[in-house]
Design a protein around this motif. Structure first.
Motif, PDB file in Angstrom:
ATOM      1  N   TRP A  28       0.845  -1.202   0.000  1.00  0.00           N
ATOM      2  CA  TRP A  28       0.000   0.000   0.000  1.00  0.00           C
ATOM      3  C   TRP A  28       0.873   1.242   0.000  1.00  0.00           C
ATOM      4  CZ3 TRP A  28      -3.939   1.517   4.432  1.00  0.00           C
ATOM      5  CH2 TRP A  28      -4.819   2.498   3.944  1.00  0.00           C
ATOM      6  N   MET A  70      -7.621   4.986   7.878  1.00  0.00           N
ATOM      7  CA  MET A  70      -6.558   4.208   7.252  1.00  0.00           C
ATOM      8  C   MET A  70      -6.164   3.019   8.126  1.00  0.00           C
ATOM      9  SD  MET A  70      -4.254   7.301   5.612  1.00  0.00           S
ATOM     10  CE  MET A  70      -3.186   6.278   4.586  1.00  0.00           C
ATOM     11  N   ARG A  84      -8.232   1.385  10.063  1.00  0.00           N
ATOM     12  CA  ARG A  84      -9.292   0.381   9.879  1.00  0.00           C
ATOM     13  C   ARG A  84      -9.071  -0.398   8.586  1.00  0.00           C
ATOM     14  NH1 ARG A  84     -12.587   4.623  11.761  1.00  0.00           N
ATOM     15  NH2 ARG A  84     -13.237   5.144   9.622  1.00  0.00           N
ATOM     16  N   ILE A  85      -8.638   0.310   7.533  1.00  0.00           N
ATOM     17  CA  ILE A  85      -8.372  -0.371   6.269  1.00  0.00           C
ATOM     18  C   ILE A  85      -7.205  -1.348   6.431  1.00  0.00           C
ATOM     19  CG2 ILE A  85      -7.574  -0.026   3.898  1.00  0.00           C
ATOM     20  CD1 ILE A  85      -9.139   2.676   4.008  1.00  0.00           C
ATOM     21  N   CYS A 135      -9.459   1.023  -8.542  1.00  0.00           N
ATOM     22  CA  CYS A 135      -9.276   2.064  -7.534  1.00  0.00           C
ATOM     23  C   CYS A 135      -9.597   3.447  -8.097  1.00  0.00           C
ATOM     24  CB  CYS A 135      -7.836   2.017  -7.025  1.00  0.00           C
ATOM     25  SG  CYS A 135      -7.468   3.157  -5.677  1.00  0.00           S
ATOM     26  N   THR A 183      -8.051  -3.967  -2.661  1.00  0.00           N
ATOM     27  CA  THR A 183      -8.997  -3.478  -1.656  1.00  0.00           C
ATOM     28  C   THR A 183      -9.415  -2.059  -2.010  1.00  0.00           C
ATOM     29  OG1 THR A 183      -8.041  -4.868   0.078  1.00  0.00           O
ATOM     30  CG2 THR A 183      -9.330  -2.968   0.790  1.00  0.00           C
ATOM     31  N   TYR A 209     -11.830   1.532  -1.581  1.00  0.00           N
ATOM     32  CA  TYR A 209     -12.504   2.362  -0.589  1.00  0.00           C
ATOM     33  C   TYR A 209     -14.009   2.153  -0.720  1.00  0.00           C
ATOM     34  CZ  TYR A 209      -7.873   4.403  -0.445  1.00  0.00           C
ATOM     35  OH  TYR A 209      -6.513   4.557  -0.344  1.00  0.00           O
ATOM     36  N   GLU A 251     -16.803   6.914   0.281  1.00  0.00           N
ATOM     37  CA  GLU A 251     -15.720   7.193   1.229  1.00  0.00           C
ATOM     38  C   GLU A 251     -14.614   7.980   0.532  1.00  0.00           C
ATOM     39  OE1 GLU A 251     -12.783   4.703   4.289  1.00  0.00           O
ATOM     40  OE2 GLU A 251     -13.642   3.698   2.551  1.00  0.00           O
ATOM     41  N   CYS A 290      -4.771   2.245  -3.825  1.00  0.00           N
ATOM     42  CA  CYS A 290      -5.503   1.256  -3.045  1.00  0.00           C
ATOM     43  C   CYS A 290      -4.561   0.095  -2.710  1.00  0.00           C
ATOM     44  CB  CYS A 290      -6.700   0.714  -3.829  1.00  0.00           C
ATOM     45  SG  CYS A 290      -8.076   1.879  -3.999  1.00  0.00           S
TER      46      CYS A 290
END
Length: 302
Positions: free
Chosen positions: A37, A61, A63-64, A250, A277, A279, A283, A290
Protein backbone atom coordinates in the motif's frame (compact mmCIF):
# COMPACT_ATOMS: atom_id res chain seq x y z
CA UNK A 1 -13.46 -74.93 36.07
CA UNK A 2 -13.61 -71.18 36.49
CA UNK A 3 -10.50 -69.12 37.15
CA UNK A 4 -10.91 -66.20 39.49
CA UNK A 5 -9.36 -62.84 38.56
CA UNK A 6 -8.55 -60.05 40.93
CA UNK A 7 -10.24 -56.73 40.19
CA UNK A 8 -6.99 -54.95 39.17
CA UNK A 9 -6.13 -57.76 36.74
CA UNK A 10 -9.60 -57.62 35.24
CA UNK A 11 -9.41 -53.89 34.70
CA UNK A 12 -5.99 -54.31 33.10
CA UNK A 13 -7.31 -56.94 30.72
CA UNK A 14 -10.26 -54.78 29.73
CA UNK A 15 -7.99 -51.82 29.10
CA UNK A 16 -5.74 -53.89 26.85
CA UNK A 17 -8.75 -54.83 24.71
CA UNK A 18 -9.90 -51.27 24.25
CA UNK A 19 -9.05 -49.79 20.91
CA UNK A 20 -6.38 -47.09 20.93
CA UNK A 21 -7.75 -43.57 20.29
CA UNK A 22 -7.40 -42.45 16.70
CA UNK A 23 -4.53 -40.04 16.19
CA UNK A 24 -5.58 -36.47 15.31
CA UNK A 25 -3.87 -35.02 12.25
CA UNK A 26 -2.29 -31.62 12.92
CA UNK A 27 -4.19 -28.68 11.50
CA UNK A 28 -2.72 -27.44 8.21
CA UNK A 29 -0.70 -24.24 8.36
CA UNK A 30 -2.72 -21.22 7.24
CA UNK A 31 -1.75 -19.50 3.97
CA UNK A 32 0.30 -16.31 4.02
CA UNK A 33 -1.28 -13.00 3.11
CA UNK A 34 1.05 -10.32 1.75
CA UNK A 35 -0.04 -6.79 0.88
CA UNK A 36 1.34 -3.53 -0.48
CA UNK A 37 0.00 0.00 0.00
CA UNK A 38 1.35 3.40 -1.04
CA UNK A 39 0.22 5.72 1.78
CA UNK A 40 0.66 9.02 -0.13
CA UNK A 41 2.84 11.34 1.93
CA UNK A 42 1.89 9.85 5.30
CA UNK A 43 3.05 12.40 7.89
CA UNK A 44 3.76 12.10 11.60
CA UNK A 45 1.68 15.17 12.45
CA UNK A 46 -1.87 16.16 11.63
CA UNK A 47 -2.09 18.61 8.72
CA UNK A 48 1.52 18.10 7.60
CA UNK A 49 2.95 17.08 4.22
CA UNK A 50 1.56 17.10 0.68
CA UNK A 51 -1.53 15.09 1.68
CA UNK A 52 -2.51 16.79 4.97
CA UNK A 53 -4.77 14.64 7.15
CA UNK A 54 -6.93 14.95 10.24
CA UNK A 55 -7.09 12.36 13.05
CA UNK A 56 -10.18 10.75 11.53
CA UNK A 57 -8.24 10.13 8.30
CA UNK A 58 -5.53 8.25 10.16
CA UNK A 59 -8.20 6.28 12.01
CA UNK A 60 -9.88 5.33 8.72
CA UNK A 61 -6.56 4.21 7.25
CA UNK A 62 -5.90 2.07 10.32
CA UNK A 63 -9.29 0.38 9.88
CA UNK A 64 -8.37 -0.37 6.27
CA UNK A 65 -4.98 -1.76 7.29
CA UNK A 66 -6.55 -3.96 9.96
CA UNK A 67 -9.16 -5.13 7.47
CA UNK A 68 -6.49 -6.42 5.09
CA UNK A 69 -5.85 -9.22 7.59
CA UNK A 70 -2.31 -9.38 6.21
CA UNK A 71 0.71 -11.05 7.74
CA UNK A 72 2.99 -8.47 6.10
CA UNK A 73 2.22 -5.13 4.47
CA UNK A 74 4.86 -3.44 2.32
CA UNK A 75 4.23 0.29 2.47
CA UNK A 76 5.55 3.35 0.69
CA UNK A 77 5.58 7.11 1.29
CA UNK A 78 5.68 7.14 5.08
CA UNK A 79 7.65 9.88 6.78
CA UNK A 80 8.90 7.74 9.67
CA UNK A 81 8.07 4.78 11.93
CA UNK A 82 6.00 7.20 14.03
CA UNK A 83 3.93 8.08 10.96
CA UNK A 84 3.57 4.42 9.98
CA UNK A 85 2.40 3.54 13.49
CA UNK A 86 -0.58 5.84 13.03
CA UNK A 87 -1.85 3.40 10.37
CA UNK A 88 -0.31 0.09 11.47
CA UNK A 89 -1.26 -0.61 15.08
CA UNK A 90 1.99 -1.14 17.06
CA UNK A 91 0.15 -3.71 19.19
CA UNK A 92 -0.37 -5.81 16.06
CA UNK A 93 2.61 -4.98 13.84
CA UNK A 94 6.36 -4.57 14.00
CA UNK A 95 7.45 -1.72 11.72
CA UNK A 96 10.78 -1.71 9.86
CA UNK A 97 11.80 1.05 7.44
CA UNK A 98 14.68 1.93 5.18
CA UNK A 99 17.57 3.70 6.87
CA UNK A 100 18.01 6.29 4.09
CA UNK A 101 17.34 9.70 5.66
CA UNK A 102 16.40 11.34 2.37
CA UNK A 103 16.71 15.05 1.71
CA UNK A 104 13.19 16.50 1.61
CA UNK A 105 12.85 20.18 0.92
CA UNK A 106 10.65 22.79 -0.68
CA UNK A 107 6.90 23.09 -0.86
CA UNK A 108 4.28 20.84 -2.37
CA UNK A 109 2.62 22.99 -5.03
CA UNK A 110 -0.67 21.89 -6.57
CA UNK A 111 -3.54 21.88 -4.08
CA UNK A 112 -1.22 22.62 -1.13
CA UNK A 113 1.37 25.15 -2.32
CA UNK A 114 2.27 26.23 1.22
CA UNK A 115 2.72 22.72 2.62
CA UNK A 116 6.25 21.43 3.13
CA UNK A 117 7.53 18.30 1.41
CA UNK A 118 8.23 15.48 3.85
CA UNK A 119 10.35 12.36 3.64
CA UNK A 120 8.91 9.50 1.59
CA UNK A 121 10.24 6.16 2.77
CA UNK A 122 9.68 2.44 2.23
CA UNK A 123 8.98 -0.10 4.94
CA UNK A 124 7.19 -3.20 6.15
CA UNK A 125 4.55 -3.76 8.81
CA UNK A 126 4.99 -7.35 10.04
CA UNK A 127 2.37 -9.12 12.14
CA UNK A 128 3.57 -9.56 15.73
CA UNK A 129 4.69 -13.09 16.49
CA UNK A 130 6.09 -13.85 13.02
CA UNK A 131 9.89 -14.17 13.22
CA UNK A 132 11.89 -12.41 10.53
CA UNK A 133 15.43 -11.45 9.59
CA UNK A 134 16.30 -7.92 8.53
CA UNK A 135 18.91 -7.73 5.77
CA UNK A 136 20.87 -4.71 4.61
CA UNK A 137 18.84 -2.17 2.64
CA UNK A 138 19.20 -2.44 -1.14
CA UNK A 139 20.86 0.93 -1.61
CA UNK A 140 21.85 0.19 -5.22
CA UNK A 141 18.31 1.27 -6.18
CA UNK A 142 19.22 4.82 -5.09
CA UNK A 143 21.81 5.27 -7.88
CA UNK A 144 23.73 7.51 -5.50
CA UNK A 145 20.77 9.92 -5.20
CA UNK A 146 19.46 10.57 -1.67
CA UNK A 147 16.01 11.31 -3.07
CA UNK A 148 15.59 7.85 -4.64
CA UNK A 149 14.28 5.13 -2.36
CA UNK A 150 16.30 2.11 -1.30
CA UNK A 151 14.72 -1.34 -0.97
CA UNK A 152 13.86 -2.96 2.35
CA UNK A 153 14.92 -6.61 2.43
CA UNK A 154 13.61 -9.13 4.98
CA UNK A 155 13.19 -12.89 5.30
CA UNK A 156 9.95 -13.97 6.91
CA UNK A 157 10.13 -17.19 8.94
CA UNK A 158 6.56 -18.23 9.79
CA UNK A 159 6.51 -21.04 12.34
CA UNK A 160 5.87 -24.40 10.75
CA UNK A 161 6.50 -23.06 7.24
CA UNK A 162 9.37 -22.54 4.89
CA UNK A 163 10.81 -19.01 4.85
CA UNK A 164 9.98 -16.42 2.21
CA UNK A 165 12.20 -13.48 1.33
CA UNK A 166 10.52 -10.13 0.68
CA UNK A 167 11.81 -6.95 -0.94
CA UNK A 168 9.82 -3.73 -0.56
CA UNK A 169 10.40 -1.14 -3.30
CA UNK A 170 9.24 2.25 -4.57
CA UNK A 171 10.79 3.03 -7.94
CA UNK A 172 11.13 6.39 -9.68
CA UNK A 173 7.80 7.90 -10.75
CA UNK A 174 7.03 9.16 -14.24
CA UNK A 175 8.06 6.32 -16.56
CA UNK A 176 4.89 4.27 -16.52
CA UNK A 177 5.38 2.80 -20.01
CA UNK A 178 7.87 2.97 -22.85
CA UNK A 179 11.18 4.80 -22.54
CA UNK A 180 10.57 8.35 -23.77
CA UNK A 181 9.28 10.12 -20.65
CA UNK A 182 11.61 12.44 -18.76
CA UNK A 183 11.84 10.07 -15.78
CA UNK A 184 12.64 7.00 -17.88
CA UNK A 185 16.44 7.21 -17.84
CA UNK A 186 16.36 7.06 -14.02
CA UNK A 187 13.82 4.25 -13.67
CA UNK A 188 15.44 2.20 -16.41
CA UNK A 189 18.79 2.59 -14.64
CA UNK A 190 17.22 1.20 -11.46
CA UNK A 191 16.10 -1.98 -13.22
CA UNK A 192 19.53 -3.66 -13.52
CA UNK A 193 20.04 -3.11 -9.77
CA UNK A 194 16.65 -4.67 -9.09
CA UNK A 195 17.34 -7.55 -11.45
CA UNK A 196 20.65 -8.21 -9.68
CA UNK A 197 18.75 -8.65 -6.40
CA UNK A 198 16.15 -10.88 -8.10
CA UNK A 199 18.80 -13.09 -9.69
CA UNK A 200 20.72 -13.45 -6.42
CA UNK A 201 17.51 -14.34 -4.58
CA UNK A 202 16.56 -16.79 -7.33
CA UNK A 203 19.82 -18.63 -6.73
CA UNK A 204 19.09 -18.74 -2.99
CA UNK A 205 17.21 -21.38 -1.00
CA UNK A 206 14.03 -19.40 -0.27
CA UNK A 207 11.05 -18.44 -2.42
CA UNK A 208 10.67 -14.67 -2.68
CA UNK A 209 8.45 -11.74 -3.64
CA UNK A 210 9.06 -8.11 -4.63
CA UNK A 211 6.27 -5.84 -3.42
CA UNK A 212 5.58 -2.15 -3.79
CA UNK A 213 4.96 0.80 -6.04
CA UNK A 214 6.87 -0.03 -9.19
CA UNK A 215 5.57 3.08 -10.98
CA UNK A 216 5.45 0.90 -14.09
CA UNK A 217 2.62 -0.84 -15.92
CA UNK A 218 4.32 -4.22 -16.03
CA UNK A 219 1.26 -6.00 -17.45
CA UNK A 220 1.26 -4.04 -20.72
CA UNK A 221 2.03 -6.36 -23.64
CA UNK A 222 5.74 -6.45 -24.38
CA UNK A 223 6.73 -4.16 -21.50
CA UNK A 224 10.50 -3.85 -21.64
CA UNK A 225 10.98 -3.79 -17.86
CA UNK A 226 8.98 -6.97 -17.34
CA UNK A 227 10.78 -8.64 -20.23
CA UNK A 228 14.15 -7.77 -18.68
CA UNK A 229 13.47 -9.08 -15.19
CA UNK A 230 11.33 -12.09 -16.19
CA UNK A 231 14.05 -13.87 -18.15
CA UNK A 232 14.00 -17.22 -16.34
CA UNK A 233 17.75 -17.10 -15.71
CA UNK A 234 18.40 -18.49 -13.16
CA UNK A 235 15.39 -20.80 -13.31
CA UNK A 236 13.62 -19.34 -10.26
CA UNK A 237 13.69 -15.95 -11.99
CA UNK A 238 10.80 -17.25 -14.09
CA UNK A 239 8.53 -14.69 -12.43
CA UNK A 240 4.80 -14.41 -11.88
CA UNK A 241 2.97 -11.07 -11.90
CA UNK A 242 0.21 -11.51 -9.33
CA UNK A 243 -2.12 -8.97 -11.00
CA UNK A 244 -1.76 -10.49 -14.48
CA UNK A 245 -5.14 -10.41 -16.21
CA UNK A 246 -6.69 -8.10 -13.59
CA UNK A 247 -7.65 -4.46 -14.13
CA UNK A 248 -7.51 -1.93 -11.28
CA UNK A 249 -10.76 -0.42 -10.01
CA UNK A 250 -9.28 2.06 -7.53
CA UNK A 251 -9.31 5.03 -9.93
CA UNK A 252 -11.30 4.97 -13.19
CA UNK A 253 -8.59 7.00 -14.92
CA UNK A 254 -6.22 4.02 -14.92
CA UNK A 255 -6.61 0.63 -16.54
CA UNK A 256 -3.30 -0.95 -15.47
CA UNK A 257 -1.68 -1.47 -12.09
CA UNK A 258 1.56 0.21 -11.08
CA UNK A 259 1.49 -1.35 -7.59
CA UNK A 260 2.66 -4.92 -8.05
CA UNK A 261 3.48 -8.07 -6.14
CA UNK A 262 5.95 -10.10 -8.21
CA UNK A 263 6.61 -13.70 -7.19
CA UNK A 264 9.48 -15.98 -8.07
CA UNK A 265 8.79 -19.38 -9.66
CA UNK A 266 8.49 -21.12 -6.28
CA UNK A 267 6.17 -18.57 -4.68
CA UNK A 268 4.27 -18.21 -7.96
CA UNK A 269 3.34 -21.87 -7.82
CA UNK A 270 1.82 -21.21 -4.38
CA UNK A 271 -0.31 -18.21 -5.43
CA UNK A 272 -3.95 -18.72 -4.43
CA UNK A 273 -5.48 -15.28 -4.97
CA UNK A 274 -4.83 -11.63 -5.85
CA UNK A 275 -7.02 -8.89 -4.36
CA UNK A 276 -7.38 -5.13 -4.70
CA UNK A 277 -9.00 -3.48 -1.66
CA UNK A 278 -11.23 -0.56 -2.63
CA UNK A 279 -12.50 2.36 -0.59
CA UNK A 280 -16.15 2.09 0.38
CA UNK A 281 -18.67 3.81 -1.92
CA UNK A 282 -18.80 7.47 -0.99
CA UNK A 283 -15.72 7.19 1.23
CA UNK A 284 -12.85 9.62 0.72
CA UNK A 285 -9.77 8.13 -0.91
CA UNK A 286 -7.39 8.31 2.02
CA UNK A 287 -4.49 7.69 -0.36
CA UNK A 288 -4.16 7.99 -4.12
CA UNK A 289 -3.45 4.24 -4.17
CA UNK A 290 -5.50 1.26 -3.04
CA UNK A 291 -3.92 -1.72 -1.25
CA UNK A 292 -3.19 -4.88 -3.23
CA UNK A 293 -2.76 -8.31 -1.65
CA UNK A 294 -1.90 -11.90 -2.45
CA UNK A 295 -2.72 -15.12 -0.64
CA UNK A 296 0.04 -17.73 -0.84
CA UNK A 297 -0.29 -21.37 0.17
CA UNK A 298 1.80 -22.49 3.12
CA UNK A 299 4.91 -24.52 2.38
CA UNK A 300 5.88 -26.81 5.21
CA UNK A 301 9.46 -28.05 5.66
CA UNK A 302 10.03 -31.63 4.57
Amino acid sequence: MFRMFSLPALLLALASCASAPASVAPAPEPPLRLASWNLEFLAEKDGDGCAPRAPEDYAAMRRIADGLDADVIAFQEAESPVAAARVFDPARFTIVMEERPGAPGGTCGGKYPQQRVIRQAVGFAIRKGIPFDRHADVTSLMLGNAQLRSGVDITLRPRGQKPIRLLGVHLKSGCFAGSDAKACPVLLEQIPALEAWIDAAARGPDRFAVLGDWNRRLSLPGDSVWREIDDGDPKNADLRLADEGAAPKCDPRYDSFIDHIVLDKRAGEDLLAFTETLYAPGEAHHSDHCPVSVTIAARTPR
